[in-house]
Motif scaffolding. Structure first.
Motif, PDB file in Angstrom:
ATOM      1  N   LEU A  64      19.600  85.621  31.113  1.00  0.00           N
ATOM      2  CA  LEU A  64      19.746  85.709  32.525  1.00  0.00           C
ATOM      3  C   LEU A  64      18.840  86.709  32.874  1.00  0.00           C
ATOM      4  N   LYS A  65      18.228  86.675  34.207  1.00  0.00           N
ATOM      5  CA  LYS A  65      17.685  87.751  34.790  1.00  0.00           C
ATOM      6  C   LYS A  65      18.754  88.951  35.285  1.00  0.00           C
ATOM      7  N   GLU A  66      18.307  90.043  35.388  1.00  0.00           N
ATOM      8  CA  GLU A  66      19.341  91.269  35.605  1.00  0.00           C
ATOM      9  C   GLU A  66      19.935  90.987  37.020  1.00  0.00           C
ATOM     10  N   GLU A  67      19.051  90.489  37.942  1.00  0.00           N
ATOM     11  CA  GLU A  67      19.682  90.260  39.365  1.00  0.00           C
ATOM     12  C   GLU A  67      20.937  89.355  39.226  1.00  0.00           C
ATOM     13  N   TYR A  68      21.026  88.360  38.386  1.00  0.00           N
ATOM     14  CA  TYR A  68      21.975  87.392  38.338  1.00  0.00           C
ATOM     15  C   TYR A  68      23.511  87.933  37.278  1.00  0.00           C
ATOM     16  N   LEU A  69      23.054  88.732  36.566  1.00  0.00           N
ATOM     17  CA  LEU A  69      24.125  89.039  35.656  1.00  0.00           C
ATOM     18  C   LEU A  69      25.483  89.603  36.100  1.00  0.00           C
ATOM     19  N   SER A  70      25.402  90.274  36.873  1.00  0.00           N
ATOM     20  CA  SER A  70      26.978  90.706  37.482  1.00  0.00           C
ATOM     21  C   SER A  70      27.735  89.720  37.997  1.00  0.00           C
ATOM     22  N   GLU A  71      26.991  88.628  38.930  1.00  0.00           N
ATOM     23  CA  GLU A  71      27.890  87.636  39.405  1.00  0.00           C
ATOM     24  C   GLU A  71      28.256  86.474  38.016  1.00  0.00           C
ATOM     25  N   VAL A  72      27.356  86.381  37.313  1.00  0.00           N
ATOM     26  CA  VAL A  72      27.464  85.636  36.183  1.00  0.00           C
ATOM     27  C   VAL A  72      28.594  85.862  35.286  1.00  0.00           C
ATOM     28  N   LEU A  73      28.552  87.364  35.090  1.00  0.00           N
ATOM     29  CA  LEU A  73      29.885  87.878  34.223  1.00  0.00           C
ATOM     30  C   LEU A  73      31.204  87.877  34.987  1.00  0.00           C
ATOM     31  N   ARG A  74      31.208  88.088  36.195  1.00  0.00           N
ATOM     32  CA  ARG A  74      32.151  88.126  37.392  1.00  0.00           C
ATOM     33  C   ARG A  74      32.770  86.563  37.190  1.00  0.00           C
ATOM     34  N   THR A  75      32.014  85.516  37.090  1.00  0.00           N
ATOM     35  CA  THR A  75      32.604  84.431  37.371  1.00  0.00           C
ATOM     36  C   THR A  75      32.964  83.572  36.081  1.00  0.00           C
ATOM     37  N   ASN A  76      32.311  84.096  35.047  1.00  0.00           N
ATOM     38  CA  ASN A  76      32.706  83.670  33.600  1.00  0.00           C
ATOM     39  C   ASN A  76      33.434  84.467  32.891  1.00  0.00           C
ATOM     40  N   ILE A  77      34.216  85.338  33.342  1.00  0.00           N
ATOM     41  CA  ILE A  77      34.742  86.458  32.435  1.00  0.00           C
ATOM     42  C   ILE A  77      35.989  85.592  31.580  1.00  0.00           C
ATOM     43  N   SER A  78      36.465  84.537  31.813  1.00  0.00           N
ATOM     44  CA  SER A  78      37.227  84.001  30.938  1.00  0.00           C
ATOM     45  C   SER A  78      36.551  83.431  29.642  1.00  0.00           C
ATOM     46  N   LYS A  79      35.212  83.339  29.687  1.00  0.00           N
ATOM     47  CA  LYS A  79      34.689  83.307  28.495  1.00  0.00           C
ATOM     48  C   LYS A  79      34.852  84.457  27.246  1.00  0.00           C
ATOM     49  N   PHE A  80      35.446  85.551  27.878  1.00  0.00           N
ATOM     50  CA  PHE A  80      35.879  86.787  26.882  1.00  0.00           C
ATOM     51  C   PHE A  80      37.290  86.792  26.624  1.00  0.00           C
ATOM     52  N   LYS A  81      37.966  85.554  27.047  1.00  0.00           N
ATOM     53  CA  LYS A  81      39.369  85.561  26.357  1.00  0.00           C
ATOM     54  C   LYS A  81      39.281  84.808  24.943  1.00  0.00           C
ATOM     55  N   PHE A  82      39.296  85.444  23.970  1.00  0.00           N
ATOM     56  CA  PHE A  82      39.426  85.093  22.619  1.00  0.00           C
ATOM     57  C   PHE A  82      40.354  84.620  21.799  1.00  0.00           C
ATOM     58  N   ASP A  83      41.537  84.894  22.432  1.00  0.00           N
ATOM     59  CA  ASP A  83      42.861  84.200  21.906  1.00  0.00           C
ATOM     60  C   ASP A  83      43.761  84.494  23.057  1.00  0.00           C
ATOM     61  N   ASN A  84      45.375  84.267  22.704  1.00  0.00           N
ATOM     62  CA  ASN A  84      46.326  84.284  23.631  1.00  0.00           C
ATOM     63  C   ASN A  84      46.663  85.745  23.822  1.00  0.00           C
ATOM     64  N   GLN A  85      46.393  86.627  23.098  1.00  0.00           N
ATOM     65  CA  GLN A  85      46.699  88.383  23.301  1.00  0.00           C
ATOM     66  C   GLN A  85      45.849  88.798  24.297  1.00  0.00           C
ATOM     67  N   CYS A  86      44.498  88.146  24.259  1.00  0.00           N
ATOM     68  CA  CYS A  86      43.354  88.886  24.896  1.00  0.00           C
ATOM     69  C   CYS A  86      43.347  88.393  26.669  1.00  0.00           C
ATOM     70  N   VAL A  87      43.135  89.529  27.191  1.00  0.00           N
ATOM     71  CA  VAL A  87      43.074  89.362  28.738  1.00  0.00           C
ATOM     72  C   VAL A  87      41.989  90.072  29.420  1.00  0.00           C
ATOM     73  N   PRO A  88      40.715  89.294  29.580  1.00  0.00           N
ATOM     74  CA  PRO A  88      39.584  89.811  29.962  1.00  0.00           C
ATOM     75  C   PRO A  88      39.501  90.022  31.913  1.00  0.00           C
ATOM     76  N   SER A  89      38.906  91.183  32.027  1.00  0.00           N
ATOM     77  CA  SER A  89      38.728  91.268  33.379  1.00  0.00           C
ATOM     78  C   SER A  89      37.407  91.885  33.770  1.00  0.00           C
ATOM     79  N   TYR A  90      36.873  91.975  34.800  1.00  0.00           N
ATOM     80  CA  TYR A  90      35.800  92.614  35.206  1.00  0.00           C
ATOM     81  C   TYR A  90      36.096  93.402  36.385  1.00  0.00           C
ATOM     82  N   LYS A  91      35.953  94.814  36.338  1.00  0.00           N
ATOM     83  CA  LYS A  91      36.101  95.816  37.350  1.00  0.00           C
ATOM     84  C   LYS A  91      35.285  96.837  37.567  1.00  0.00           C
ATOM     85  N   ASN A  92      34.631  97.122  38.735  1.00  0.00           N
ATOM     86  CA  ASN A  92      33.890  98.154  38.929  1.00  0.00           C
ATOM     87  C   ASN A  92      32.662  98.151  38.026  1.00  0.00           C
ATOM     88  N   GLY A  93      32.163  96.923  37.557  1.00  0.00           N
ATOM     89  CA  GLY A  93      30.890  96.853  36.858  1.00  0.00           C
ATOM     90  C   GLY A  93      31.205  97.000  35.196  1.00  0.00           C
TER      91      GLY A  93
END
Length: 132
Positions: A64-93
């Protein structure tokens, strides 16, 4: 008449100010992982999640281009849910993984900006080599 001119100048200023804000620049290239508890098993699992987070981030970010990175990570944070114990979130960058209750040890680190960034992000602890 003067009121309309003043109003149009004011609204133009507001529009220009809002459009100049770069919404993609607030990602800080940082992560935080919180363990379930302070048990040795949970503390060791932090490094498993660290490796998974870095791999997933690099799969997403380096295409990705840098200007899109924050929005893509925010909207795709669920890709960081690696198992049932793992709860991903995106806060303050910052990408945050909470494992279980998140009441244990915490590790934090930096993420690379791109493939040319040579910062060490996968630091290892070699304490087990002492006992060999």
């Amino acid at each position: 008449m003067k009121f309309n001119i003043l109003l149009s100048i004011l609204s133009t200023g507001i529009i220009l100010t809002n459009s100049s804000i770069d919404k993609g620049s607030n990602f800080k290239y940082l992560y935080q992982i919180k363990a379930n508890s302070y048990s040795p098993k949970d503390s060791i699992s932090l490094y498993y999640y660290k490796e998974k987070l870095i791999d997933q981030y690099e799969d997403i970010a380096f295409s990705l281009k840098e200007e899109y990175l924050s929005e893509v990570l925010r909207t795709n944070i669920s890709k960081f849910k690696f198992d049932n114990q793992c709860v991903p979130s995106y806060k303050n960058g910052v990408i945050i993984l909470t494992i279980g209750e998140g009441k244990g040890s915490v590790i934090e680190g930096k993420l690379r900006y791109n493939t040319c960034d040579n910062d060490v992000i996968r630091g290892k602890i070699y304490i087990f080599d002492i006992f060999k």
